[in-house]
Structures are given as structure tokens and as C-alpha cells.
Write a protein that holds these residues in place. Structure first.
Motif, PDB file in Angstrom:
ATOM      1  N   GLN A   1     -65.995  18.560  17.116  1.00 12.42           N
ATOM      2  CA  GLN A   1     -65.502  18.873  18.447  1.00 12.42           C
ATOM      3  C   GLN A   1     -64.970  20.303  18.492  1.00 12.42           C
ATOM      4  O   GLN A   1     -65.118  21.065  17.530  1.00 12.42           O
ATOM      5  N   SER A   2     -64.353  20.669  19.589  1.00 12.64           N
ATOM      6  CA  SER A   2     -63.824  22.028  19.739  1.00 12.64           C
ATOM      7  C   SER A   2     -62.418  22.122  19.147  1.00 12.64           C
ATOM      8  O   SER A   2     -61.806  21.112  18.770  1.00 12.64           O
TER       9      SER A   2
ATOM     10  N   ASN B   1     -61.194  19.135  11.634  1.00  9.89           N
ATOM     11  CA  ASN B   1     -62.609  19.309  11.319  1.00  9.89           C
ATOM     12  C   ASN B   1     -62.764  19.937   9.935  1.00  9.89           C
ATOM     13  O   ASN B   1     -62.332  21.070   9.721  1.00  9.89           O
TER      14      ASN B   1
ATOM     15  N   GLU C   1     -70.033  22.787  17.778  1.00 14.56           N
ATOM     16  CA  GLU C   1     -69.527  21.615  18.492  1.00 14.56           C
ATOM     17  C   GLU C   1     -70.688  20.692  18.850  1.00 14.56           C
ATOM     18  O   GLU C   1     -71.754  21.142  19.254  1.00 14.56           O
TER      19      GLU C   1
END
Length: 231
Positions: A96-97, A73, A80
């Protein structure tokens, strides 16, 4: 950040653009020689169980950097579920996480660069109708059967919005900016549409199912682009 003045100016441009590749656009188009492109992942195969079957993406057309893939990321401070569009790089990211993001190749156009800032994904539609604005119909009378007055174009093959559309709003107002399918594979990552962000149908179906209504969306200005860092 998008100001009210720039938002109003963009709305006028976007109304003309209407998320379609302009029939009069003569932007230079180029492709990478097929011999330099490996075989596509299986998720770019045909999707026969949609209301309108989605054909497989042809081999040797889409460069590997534009394939849907999980990457680090670039914006670890963003929440998120947020969508980040990088028009200069021809890419869209879903945060995303655990420091990861889903990255999708995207086709953009001149109008995409005139609008930058934050918005909200107000709602999503499966197999949406397309209604070119009157200005576009005036430039291309062949679109008259699909005008606003005539109710637009039915969903299905040939509809410029493709299999899904995500509608972006700001302060409760429609920006007329869309993330949608229908991108012709040979133009992925290029500036050939009149506006909006166009994904392959396989990718926009996937994105549609990964997000929820109300998530934030950020469209980067050219100086913020990560285009020089993408390989």
C-alpha cells in the motif's frame, strides 16, 4: 527470477498440484493451543450475503500473526498494489502507500516452493469452478466426477478454490499458479496443500476487492523470506 526452463518445469508440477490439498498428503500438521489465541476480529465472522454463505472462522484456531492486518511494508521500493507472497513464512502482502502493507495468512505446499519469481495477476474469478487434472484423478479416482472431461466441480462448499481465485500469468502464459480461498483454518500458515497459495475465504474476498487485474506479483524464494522477522 523465473527462467523459461524453470517455468516449464513448474508448469508440469503445477498441473498435477492444481491448487488443491492432495488427498494423499501426510504432511505433519500442528496447531497452537486455543488458550494462547485471542478472540478473532469481527471481519472473520460469517458472510451470509455471498452466493454461497461463508461460515465464520472458528475461534481458537488461527494464530494472531496470521490474521489480516496492516503492517509496515517490508519492501518500500515496490510499487503500490503489488502482491508479494512469502511461502516460507506462510504470508501474503499487498503493498500500500505511505510505507504500509496489508498482510494475510496463507497456506502453502511443496509446489509453492518450486516456483519463485515475478508474474502478473491476469484475471480474477468469483466462486470459480475447480477441475483437477487427470494425474490427480488417477491418484484419487473419487475425483473422477470433477475431471476436466466431466466439466469440473461447481462453485460452492467443498470446492477447493473457495470463494475467489486470482490467476497468475507470465509472458502471457498461465503459470497454473493460483491465489485462492478455501483454506481450512487449522492449516493456515502451514505447508499442507499440493500447490498454490490458499487464504481464508474472508481474506481472499477482501484481497479480490483490493486489487486490480494486471498488477505484478512476486513469489519469494526461501532465502528471501521474512519469516524470521515476523512476530
Amino acid at each position: 527470477m523465473l527462467t523459461r526452463r524453470s517455468f516449464t518445469a513448474f508448469a508440469a508440477v503445477a498441473a498435477v498440484a492444481a491448487c488443491s490439498r492432495d488427498p494423499l498428503d501426510v504432511t505433519s500438521r500442528s496447531t497452537i493451543p486455543p488458550s494462547r489465541i485471542p478472540l478473532l476480529p469481527a471481519h472473520y465472522g460469517a458472510i451470509p450475503d455471498e452466493p454461497h454463505p461463508v461460515p465464520a472462522v472458528p475461534e481458537g484456531v488461527v494464530p494472531e500473526r496470521l490474521w489480516r492486518q496492516e503492517v509496515a511494508n517490508p519492501w518500500p521500493d515496490l510499487p503500490e498494489g503489488m502482491i508479494v507472497v512469502d511461502p516460507a513464512a506462510g504470508l501474503l502482502y499487498l503493498v500500500q502507500s505511505d510505507g504500509r502493507a496489508l498482510r494475510y495468512g496463507a497456506g502453502t505446499g511443496a509446489a509453492a516452493f518450486s516456483w519463485t519469481g515475478d508474474a502478473k495477476l491476469q484475471f480474477r474469478r468469483k466462486w470459480p469452478r475447480w477441475t483437477p487434472p487427470d494425474e490427480m484423478v488417477a491418484r484419487d479416482p473419487s475425483l473422477e466426477p470433477y475431471s476436466i472431461a466431466n466439466g469440473g466441480m461447481d462453485a460452492g462448499p467443498g470446492n477447493p478454490l473457495g470463494a475467489r481465485a486470482l490467476y497468475l500469468f507470465q509472458n502471457g502464459e498461465d503459470t497454473l499458479y493460483r491465489i485462492h480461498g478455501g483454506c481450512e483454518p487449522q492449516y493456515l500458515g502451514q505447508q499442507v496443500s499440493s500447490g498454490c497459495i490458499r487464504l481464508l475465504d474472508q481474506d481472499v474476498i477482501h484481497l479480490h476487492d483490493q486489487v486490480r487485474d494486471g498488477v505484478p506479483v512476486r513469489v519469494l524464494a526461501a532465502p528471501e523470506s521474512h519469516s524470521n522477522r515476523v512476530y
